[in-house]
Every structure is written in C-alpha cells, then in structure tokens.
Enzyme design. Structure first.
Site, short mmCIF file in Angstrom:
data_model
loop_
_atom_site.label_atom_id
_atom_site.label_comp_id
_atom_site.label_asym_id
_atom_site.label_seq_id
_atom_site.Cartn_x
_atom_site.Cartn_y
_atom_site.Cartn_z
N GLU A 144 -3.97 3.56 6.29
CA GLU A 144 -3.88 3.37 4.83
C GLU A 144 -4.46 4.59 4.12
O GLU A 144 -3.94 5.04 3.11
CB GLU A 144 -4.65 2.11 4.43
CG GLU A 144 -4.65 1.88 2.91
CD GLU A 144 -5.16 0.51 2.50
OE1 GLU A 144 -5.02 -0.45 3.28
OE2 GLU A 144 -5.72 0.41 1.39
N ARG B 233 0.80 -1.23 0.00
CA ARG B 233 0.00 0.00 0.00
C ARG B 233 0.84 1.28 0.00
O ARG B 233 0.57 2.24 0.74
CB ARG B 233 -1.01 0.02 1.16
CG ARG B 233 -2.01 -1.11 1.10
CD ARG B 233 -2.89 -1.09 -0.16
NE ARG B 233 -3.61 -2.34 -0.24
CZ ARG B 233 -3.21 -3.38 -0.99
NH1 ARG B 233 -2.13 -3.31 -1.74
NH2 ARG B 233 -3.91 -4.48 -1.01
N SER C 136 -10.47 0.29 3.43
CA SER C 136 -9.71 -0.05 4.64
C SER C 136 -9.06 1.21 5.21
O SER C 136 -8.33 1.91 4.52
CB SER C 136 -8.62 -1.06 4.32
OG SER C 136 -9.23 -2.27 3.95
C1 LIG Z 1 -15.26 0.58 -1.24
C2 LIG Z 1 -13.76 0.68 -1.35
C3 LIG Z 1 -13.03 -0.49 -1.58
C4 LIG Z 1 -11.63 -0.43 -1.68
N1 LIG Z 1 -10.94 -1.59 -1.93
C5 LIG Z 1 -9.60 -1.55 -2.07
C6 LIG Z 1 -8.85 -2.73 -2.34
O1 LIG Z 1 -9.37 -3.82 -2.49
N2 LIG Z 1 -7.50 -2.63 -2.45
C7 LIG Z 1 -6.86 -1.45 -2.32
O2 LIG Z 1 -5.63 -1.41 -2.45
N3 LIG Z 1 -7.54 -0.30 -2.07
C8 LIG Z 1 -8.88 -0.31 -1.95
N4 LIG Z 1 -9.57 0.85 -1.70
C9 LIG Z 1 -8.84 2.12 -1.52
C10 LIG Z 1 -8.72 2.98 -2.81
O3 LIG Z 1 -9.73 2.66 -3.74
C11 LIG Z 1 -7.34 2.80 -3.47
O4 LIG Z 1 -6.31 3.23 -2.61
C12 LIG Z 1 -7.26 3.57 -4.79
O5 LIG Z 1 -6.19 3.10 -5.58
C13 LIG Z 1 -7.10 5.08 -4.60
O6 LIG Z 1 -7.21 5.69 -5.87
P1 LIG Z 1 -7.82 7.16 -6.03
O7 LIG Z 1 -7.67 7.56 -7.44
O8 LIG Z 1 -9.20 7.21 -5.48
O9 LIG Z 1 -6.80 7.94 -5.10
P2 LIG Z 1 -7.03 9.22 -4.17
O10 LIG Z 1 -7.76 8.83 -2.94
O11 LIG Z 1 -7.59 10.34 -4.96
O12 LIG Z 1 -5.49 9.53 -3.80
C14 LIG Z 1 -4.71 8.57 -3.12
C15 LIG Z 1 -3.25 9.02 -3.18
O13 LIG Z 1 -2.80 8.99 -4.54
C16 LIG Z 1 -2.31 10.28 -4.93
N5 LIG Z 1 -2.65 10.45 -6.36
C17 LIG Z 1 -3.84 10.19 -6.97
N6 LIG Z 1 -3.73 10.43 -8.29
C18 LIG Z 1 -2.48 10.89 -8.51
C19 LIG Z 1 -1.77 11.31 -9.67
N7 LIG Z 1 -2.33 11.35 -10.89
N8 LIG Z 1 -0.48 11.71 -9.53
C20 LIG Z 1 0.13 11.69 -8.31
N9 LIG Z 1 -0.49 11.31 -7.17
C21 LIG Z 1 -1.79 10.89 -7.29
C22 LIG Z 1 -3.00 11.26 -4.00
O14 LIG Z 1 -2.25 12.46 -3.89
C23 LIG Z 1 -3.03 10.46 -2.70
O15 LIG Z 1 -1.77 10.52 -2.06
C24 LIG Z 1 -10.97 0.82 -1.59
C25 LIG Z 1 -11.72 1.99 -1.38
C26 LIG Z 1 -13.10 1.92 -1.27
C27 LIG Z 1 -13.88 3.19 -1.11
#
Ligand SMILES: Cc1cc2nc3c(=O)[nH]c(=O)nc-3n(C[C@H](O)[C@H](O)[C@H](O)COP(=O)(O)OP(=O)(O)OC[C@H]3O[C@@H](n4cnc5c(N)ncnc54)[C@H](O)[C@@H]3O)c2cc1C
Length: 289
Positions: free
Chosen positions: A282, A163, A212
């Site tokens: 996380e 992560r 999580s």
């Molecule tokens: C219902 C649910 C289920 C989930 N299940 C899982 C799972 O099974 N496994 C898992 O690993 N995670 C899971 N997650 C967590 C989440 O979906 C992941 O961490 C996901 O990859 C985050 O992506 P995001 O685009 O929403 O990131 P954000 O929340 O928007 O950002 C997360 C981080 O990434 C950075 N970031 C985003 N985009 C960029 C970019 N273009 N350039 C530089 N930095 C960037 C942000 O600055 C921040 O530090 C879940 C979340 C939910 C709500």
C-alpha cells in the site's frame, strides 16, 4: 512572493517514516503559475515526484534524482461553495477538512479525521476507513499535467478502487470539490469521535510509520496473514513491526529505508510461503537505493 526551490534537500523531515536521502531539487510552489513556469524551465532535470504529507511514502536512502514538488501553504484552504459543496486545496490536511465539514454541519467526511495525509494524497490513494473512502465524497478535482495544462476531472471519469485510482502518475492535483450531506452537528461530532476512538484502540500512535504497509487481499486482513505466518517479531536494523498492529512497520529511530524495504521483503516472502498469498504494497517506495 515566490515559492521555495532548494537543492539537495533532505527528505527525512517530509515523511512520516522520517527516512530517506535528499532530493536533487525540492520545490514548494505558492501558485499555479509558478508551477507552470517551473515545469517549462525544468524539463530535463530528472523525474518529478509529487509529495503530499508523506504519510504513505518511503523515500529510499539514495534520495530522489529529480524534483520533489510539495504544494505550499496557499494550496491549503477550505471553503463552502454556493451549491453547499466544499472546495479544498490539495495540500489541506484531511483532519482539517473533517473539522471544516463538521463546523458546517456536513456529514460523510468524518472518516478524514483519522487519516494523517493531505487531500491530494487521499485522492490518489482513495484513502478511507470504517466503510468510507474518497470515492464516496469526491465530486471533481482540478489538476495540472506535467506539461503545464490545467485539467478538470469529474468523479465519474475516475476509476477509484481499493487504495488507488487510475488517473495516472503525471498529474499535480491542485484542488477538489467534495460533497457532504446536511446533518445535525452534534451527531457528526459523535460519529467523528467514535471513529477516532476506534482508531486509537486498533492502531499505534506516536511512532515513525506510514500506516498499513500492505493492502488487505480480497476477503482477508493483511495483519492476520502476517501474524499467522509468524512474522510479528521480525526486525531488521532499526525497522520492526508494531506490537499494536503488525501491518504497521516502524522506524525505531535507527532504521534506514533499506532496513524497512528488507523487512517488507522478508515478511512478504514468509507470508507467501505460509499462506500462498502475495501481499501487495500500500505504501509507495520512491527514489534510488
Ligand atoms: C498512522 C497512520 C494511519 C493511517 N491510516 C490510514 C487509514 O485509516 N486509511 C488509509 O487509507 N490510509 C491511512 N494511512 C496512510 C496515509 O495516511 C494515506 O494514504 C494518505 O491519504 C496519504 O496522504 P499524503 O498526503 O500523506 O500522501 P503522500 O504519502 O505524500 O503521497 C501518497 C501518494 O499520493 C501522491 N500525491 C500526494 N499529493 C498529490 C498531489 N497533490 N497531486 C498528485 N499526487 C499526489 C504521491 O505522489 C503518492 O503517490 C495512514 C498512515 C499513517 C501514518
């Protein structure tokens, strides 16, 4: 046509918790050149936070006293390269990438169908499930530094860990090259469906959450520690733990970010007291209280 720059934009609608104050500046660029120009002209405007789909981010109630950059739709695309690999824009939703790989009979990306974020967020978080994560499929990615320089990173130059990844905060990921392996499309479809069924059984849906809250410590499950420490019924204001999966914290519609943060602290303290394990977050907490 140029991108969008908004002042005092409410951040609630840009994150899965549906929480948080406003961003001083909210920038949704349409092109790399636009980002470069913006960075050049806004050097003294507070910090910069890059937002993906907001599925792992809580914005605090006091908002963000700088610029939140959320890549626009032109950064959401998928294509097959001549070498058979996939190129995706960083704003592309993971689910779309999983389906694109399936349509092109490429296996290895099925797990992305279970993650509700964007590719940029998935790379930063090294997101994954069921034994798969981004470290296994990223070949390289392109990014822009906050001083406007384009850089390319190969997978072997990045330290992906559970992560997270080590390439620092000051980058805007623009696109990535991902690898899959040729396979039978029906088998891919089955694998993807199996993952989605497993997810449905083990995790709640249709709630305001960021998934999580805590990382799993070595050889332990965060949800088990939370449960055995007697935290399952904890709540503060409109924030509580999901009955379905107690490492999923949720906003019942009345919560403030402060409620969620206080609940995180309360659970962490109780787990430490009962088990001696200090849980690591996380989810990312951004902004001022
Ligand atoms: C219902 C649910 C289920 C989930 N299940 C899982 C799972 O099974 N496994 C898992 O690993 N995670 C899971 N997650 C967590 C989440 O979906 C992941 O961490 C996901 O990859 C985050 O992506 P995001 O685009 O929403 O990131 P954000 O929340 O928007 O950002 C997360 C981080 O990434 C950075 N970031 C985003 N985009 C960029 C970019 N273009 N350039 C530089 N930095 C960037 C942000 O600055 C921040 O530090 C879940 C979340 C939910 C709500």
């Amino acid at each position: 046509m140029s991108g969008v720059i908004l002042n005092n934009e409410k951040l609630k609608k840009y994150n899965w918790f549906n929480l948080g104050g406003s961003a001083k500046i909210f920038f949704k660029p349409k092109s790399i050149n636009e980002i470069k120009k913006f960075l050049e002209n806004n050097k003294d405007n507070g910090g910069i936070h890059i937002l993906g789909a907001g599925s792992n981010t809580i914005f605090r109630d006091g908002g963000y006293d700088g610029t939140v950059i959320k890549l626009g739709n032109s950064f959401s695309y998928t294509k097959i390269l001549s070498d058979g690999n996939i190129e995706v824009g960083a704003a592309t939703l993971d689910k779309k990438v999983a389906n694109f790989a399936m349509d092109n009979s490429l296996t290895g990306l099925e797990f992305l169908s279970c993650i509700p974020g964007s590719i940029g967020g998935a790379i930063v978080m090294n997101s994954g499930c069921y034994g798969h994560d981004m470290s296994k499929i990223v070949i390289s990615f392109e990014a822009l530094t906050f001083d406007g320089k384009l850089k390319s990173f190969k997978a072997n130059e990045i330290d992906f860990f559970y992560r997270g990844s080590d390439f620092g905060e000051n980058l805007i990921i623009l696109s990535a090259k991902l690898k899959g392996h040729k396979a039978n499309k029906e088998d891919i479809e089955k694998k993807q469906k199996n993952f989605l069924d497993l997810k449905k059984k083990s995790q709640p849906s249709n709630i305001k959450t960021c998934g999580s809250t805590f990382k799993n410590p070595n050889n332990k499950k965060a949800w088990e520690l939370i449960k055995m420490s007697g935290c399952s019924n904890f709540s503060i204001g409109g924030a509580r733990l999901s009955e379905h999966h107690c490492n999923f914290f949720l906003n019942d519609g009345r919560a403030t970010s402060q409620d969620v943060e206080s609940l995180i602290r309360k659970v962490r303290e109780r787990v430490f007291l009962k088990t001696g394990v200090n849980l690591d977050l996380e989810i990312k907490i951004i902004g001022k209280k």
